[in-house]
Design an enzyme around this catalytic site. Structure first.
Site, PDB file in Angstrom:
ATOM      1  N   ASP A  21       7.830  -8.296  42.774  1.00 57.18           N
ATOM      2  CA  ASP A  21       8.482  -7.968  44.058  1.00 57.18           C
ATOM      3  C   ASP A  21       7.390  -7.776  45.113  1.00 57.18           C
ATOM      4  O   ASP A  21       6.599  -6.840  45.016  1.00 57.18           O
ATOM      5  CB  ASP A  21       9.300  -6.680  43.824  1.00 57.18           C
ATOM      6  CG  ASP A  21       9.694  -5.969  45.112  1.00 57.18           C
ATOM      7  OD1 ASP A  21       9.769  -6.623  46.168  1.00 57.18           O
ATOM      8  OD2 ASP A  21       9.945  -4.737  45.043  1.00 57.18           O
ATOM      9  N   ASP A  29      10.796 -11.788  43.842  1.00 57.81           N
ATOM     10  CA  ASP A  29      11.050 -12.823  44.848  1.00 57.81           C
ATOM     11  C   ASP A  29      10.146 -14.036  44.596  1.00 57.81           C
ATOM     12  O   ASP A  29       9.240 -13.991  43.760  1.00 57.81           O
ATOM     13  CB  ASP A  29      10.850 -12.266  46.267  1.00 57.81           C
ATOM     14  CG  ASP A  29       9.591 -11.427  46.375  1.00 57.81           C
ATOM     15  OD1 ASP A  29       8.526 -11.945  46.023  1.00 57.81           O
ATOM     16  OD2 ASP A  29       9.678 -10.246  46.789  1.00 57.81           O
ATOM     17  N   ASP A 104      17.596 -23.216  36.048  1.00 60.65           N
ATOM     18  CA  ASP A 104      18.690 -22.802  35.168  1.00 60.65           C
ATOM     19  C   ASP A 104      19.977 -23.263  35.836  1.00 60.65           C
ATOM     20  O   ASP A 104      20.218 -22.945  37.006  1.00 60.65           O
ATOM     21  CB  ASP A 104      18.665 -21.268  35.081  1.00 60.65           C
ATOM     22  CG  ASP A 104      19.286 -20.740  33.819  1.00 60.65           C
ATOM     23  OD1 ASP A 104      20.292 -21.309  33.389  1.00 60.65           O
ATOM     24  OD2 ASP A 104      18.775 -19.745  33.283  1.00 60.65           O
ATOM     25  N   ASP A 208      23.099 -23.580  30.911  1.00 61.55           N
ATOM     26  CA  ASP A 208      23.732 -22.340  30.474  1.00 61.55           C
ATOM     27  C   ASP A 208      25.012 -22.612  29.670  1.00 61.55           C
ATOM     28  O   ASP A 208      25.795 -23.490  30.050  1.00 61.55           O
ATOM     29  CB  ASP A 208      24.082 -21.550  31.750  1.00 61.55           C
ATOM     30  CG  ASP A 208      24.500 -20.136  31.477  1.00 61.55           C
ATOM     31  OD1 ASP A 208      23.638 -19.329  31.108  1.00 61.55           O
ATOM     32  OD2 ASP A 208      25.707 -19.819  31.647  1.00 61.55           O
ATOM     33  N   GLU A 271      21.537 -24.324  26.212  1.00 62.92           N
ATOM     34  CA  GLU A 271      21.888 -23.081  25.529  1.00 62.92           C
ATOM     35  C   GLU A 271      23.173 -23.350  24.757  1.00 62.92           C
ATOM     36  O   GLU A 271      24.245 -23.512  25.358  1.00 62.92           O
ATOM     37  CB  GLU A 271      22.116 -21.935  26.517  1.00 62.92           C
ATOM     38  CG  GLU A 271      22.394 -20.627  25.783  1.00 62.92           C
ATOM     39  CD  GLU A 271      23.037 -19.524  26.632  1.00 62.92           C
ATOM     40  OE1 GLU A 271      23.004 -18.357  26.226  1.00 62.92           O
ATOM     41  OE2 GLU A 271      23.609 -19.840  27.699  1.00 62.92           O
ATOM     42  N   HIS A 336      16.670 -13.072  28.040  1.00 62.50           N
ATOM     43  CA  HIS A 336      17.268 -12.022  28.866  1.00 62.50           C
ATOM     44  C   HIS A 336      18.597 -11.507  28.338  1.00 62.50           C
ATOM     45  O   HIS A 336      19.212 -10.654  28.973  1.00 62.50           O
ATOM     46  CB  HIS A 336      17.435 -12.561  30.292  1.00 62.50           C
ATOM     47  CG  HIS A 336      18.357 -13.756  30.329  1.00 62.50           C
ATOM     48  ND1 HIS A 336      18.047 -14.958  29.727  1.00 62.50           N
ATOM     49  CD2 HIS A 336      19.589 -13.914  30.838  1.00 62.50           C
ATOM     50  CE1 HIS A 336      19.043 -15.803  29.888  1.00 62.50           C
ATOM     51  NE2 HIS A 336      19.995 -15.193  30.568  1.00 62.50           N
ATOM     52  N   ASP A 337      19.066 -12.035  27.221  1.00 62.43           N
ATOM     53  CA  ASP A 337      20.356 -11.608  26.674  1.00 62.43           C
ATOM     54  C   ASP A 337      20.240 -10.826  25.373  1.00 62.43           C
ATOM     55  O   ASP A 337      21.224 -10.248  24.920  1.00 62.43           O
ATOM     56  CB  ASP A 337      21.226 -12.840  26.366  1.00 62.43           C
ATOM     57  CG  ASP A 337      21.619 -13.597  27.610  1.00 62.43           C
ATOM     58  OD1 ASP A 337      21.778 -12.965  28.665  1.00 62.43           O
ATOM     59  OD2 ASP A 337      21.763 -14.831  27.525  1.00 62.43           O
TER      60      ASP A 337
END
Ligand code: GLC
Length: 564
Positions: A21, A29, A104, A208, A271, A336-337
């Protein structure tokens, strides 16, 4: 040997909200990503996969959006991260360094805020009505869902819309309505979206939940679904022949591939959840050493694999048989899951190093999750304050069901795997400037576990990653060689051994993993042997082919001849 760059690449996943950030907003960002490209280059990865940065209703309360996995405009950048001009700069900066960028793409569903859905739900005869999946309900007043389909994340897959008195279908959360891929307009729109980003220079896409694209046209019940105590209707255990892995989905993957191939030198990684034999289908048909579907598919069996010889061997064997040459497995241990791999290894650094050596020495494409290279772990965060909409969705589950879900290695609060990148031991771990408040709490261990500190310590996990990445990047055998598991009486039962080799090249790589708490001494049954890398030492040598492996140590040895 292949000349396709992506077959030899190493992927690094950035979750942009949590990477860097620069403004003090608390969320990462584009400028932050640019500022860390030299770090990534130096680490030794090549391809950067960015979790979605498109506009998405991230200005709404957290439980009403999926942090970017619910797109409201496919051809722009969320102002949180920057704008299209900055994105173009990012692509240029990435390419200048000889790196690659993968976007993604969430094709299965949009945000409920997407103007297409807003139009679609406005009336039954709106031109966009058929862009989504609308059905009449059952029962006297039509308020019973059209069939027994459940969402991937438990609960009904149908949501009733009072305004037009029909149900819409959502495979994920109820603010993520599924697009109707049986409508050719939807297909064309998405293929053109792919062209839009390829024209901007991106090198590929991560697709995804691509296995959920089509559903049964007649909307028939799933033939088998066991009611479980933790949802209003049906539970996790179900057959998915009506909702997932439909032949039409595989056909559309081939069309995506054709579209991407219009540009040359690009790739697709999907995925796809499910058994390896279902994942295999997404590569399409193989002819003349080439497949015509997705180029790669994440192999998720690794996420929960225990580190013991039997389990790791079986993991590798399944990958080798399901994704045999010319296909390649894509090795992922964290994302991230799911709980971070090191968390599942009980935060044991030696095991994390061994896991890195394993990932970087297997046949296939490794995919590293941001922070994995320094051993970032999952803190335990209070579900009451979670930002993850999935955690909010699961909040009312009884304890028995929560335990069951955990048992499957699923994360009930995905925030825990998404905490800010730990760059240094300064305020906010160097993720946000001191005046900023990071969107998720920084893990308390950041003073001990951060990039700056590990850079200085040659024995750190970060340096271990760098050594093995460098070795792989300079080794055609490790990048493209075949893999053979070696059983030999010299090897102790707790040591897993495999060779990587190229036909016609005498030098091979022998990988030895000591999957135990014991040191092991044995002689390596080859003609010559030179240790190329060890997880626990920077200068390990073999004398007269005798090797001493510490507990949980992994080494790669250059050998010649056959094990005899
Ligand atoms: C995928 C993403 C996950 C997201 C979901 C819905 O599984 O990895 O983060 O919530 O799809 O798009």
């Amino acid at each position: 040997m292949s000349d396709l760059w992506w077959e030899k690449t190493v992927i690094y996943q950035i979750y942009p909200r949590s990477f860097m950030d620069t403004t003090g907003s608390g969320t990462g960002d584009i400028a932050g990503i640019i500022s860390k490209l030299d770090y990534l280059k130096e680490l030794g990865i090549e391809t950067i996969w960015l979790s979605p940065m498109y506009p998405s209703p991230t200005d709404k309360p957290y439980h009403l959006h999926d942090c970017g996995y619910d797109i409201s405009n496919y051809r722009d950048i969320n102002t949180e991260y920057g704008d299209l001009e900055q994105f173009d700069q990012l692509v240029a900066e990435i390419h200048q360094r000889g790196l690659r960028i993968v976007m993604d793409l969430v094709l299965n569903h949009t945000s409920a805020e997407h103007p297409w859905f807003v139009e679609s739900r406005s009336s039954r005869d709106n031109p966009k009505r058929d862009w989504y999946i609308w059905k009449d309900g059952r029962g006297k007043n039509g308020k019973k869902p059209p069939n027994n389909w459940t969402a991937m994340i438990t609960g009904d897959a149908w949501k009733y819309d009072e305004h037009t008195q029909q149900f819409f279908y959502h495979e994920f959360l109820d603010f993520q309505p599924d697009l109707n891929y049986r409508n050719p307009e939807v297909q064309e729109e998405m293929l053109n979206t792919i062209r839009f980003w390829l024209n901007r220079g991106v090198d590929g896409f991560r697709l995804d939940i691509i296995h959920a694209l089509f559903e049964d046209e007649q909307c028939r019940d799933e033939p088998f679904a066991i009611p479980l105590p933790f949802t209003s209707k049906y539970g996790l255990i179900k057959k998915t022949e009506r909702q997932l892995h439909l032949p039409e989905t595989i056909d559309f993957c081939k069309r995506i591939r054709e579209t991407v191939d219009e540009f040359g030198g690009k790739f697709l990684v999907g995925e796809v959840h499910g058994p390896a034999e279902d994942q295999r289908k997404y590569f399409g048909d193989v002819a003349n050493g080439k497949s015509d579907g997705l180029n790669l598919v994440f192999y998720f069996n690794s996420l929960n694999t225990l580190l013991n010889v039997k389990k790791v061997k079986s993991l590798i064997k399944t990958a080798e048989s399901s994704f045999a040459d010319p296909l390649l497995p894509t090795w992922v241990f964290s994302n991230h899951d799911f709980p971070r791999r090191i968390f599942r290894l009980k935060n044991d650094i030696k095991k994390a190093k061994l896991n890195a050596a394993l990932q970087l020495s297997l046949r296939g494409v490794p995919c590293i999750y941001y922070g994995e290279e320094i051993g970032m772990s999952n803190p335990t965060l209070d579900p009451k304050t979670s930002k993850d909409a999935l955690s909010h969705h699961l909040r009312l589950l009884p304890a028995v069901s929560r335990n069951l879900i955990r048992h499957f290695g699923l994360l009930l609060n995905r925030d825990e795997a998404r905490t800010p990148m730990q760059w240094s031991s300064t305020e906010n771990a160097g993720f946000s400037p001191p005046e900023g408040l990071p969107w998720l709490p920084v893990n308390d261990n950041f003073k001990r576990c951060n990039v700056e500190q590990q850079e200085k310590n040659p024995g750190s996990l970060l340096h271990c990653y760098k050594r093995f990445l460098k070795l792989r990047n300079n080794s055609p055998v490790l990048q493209s060689g075949a893999l053979k598991i070696i059983e030999h009486p010299n090897f102790p039962s707790s040591v897993l051994a495999y060779e990587r080799y190229l036909v016609d090249a005498p030098a091979k790589c022998l990988v030895l993993l000591n999957l135990s708490n014991r040191a092991e001494h044995f002689s390596v049954p080859y003609q010559n042997g030179e240790i190329l890398a060890s997880t626990l030492s920077q200068s390990k040598v073999m004398v007269a082919n005798k090797i001493a492996l510490e507990a949980w140590e992994a080494v790669i040895i250059e050998v010649e001849g056959i094990a005899s």
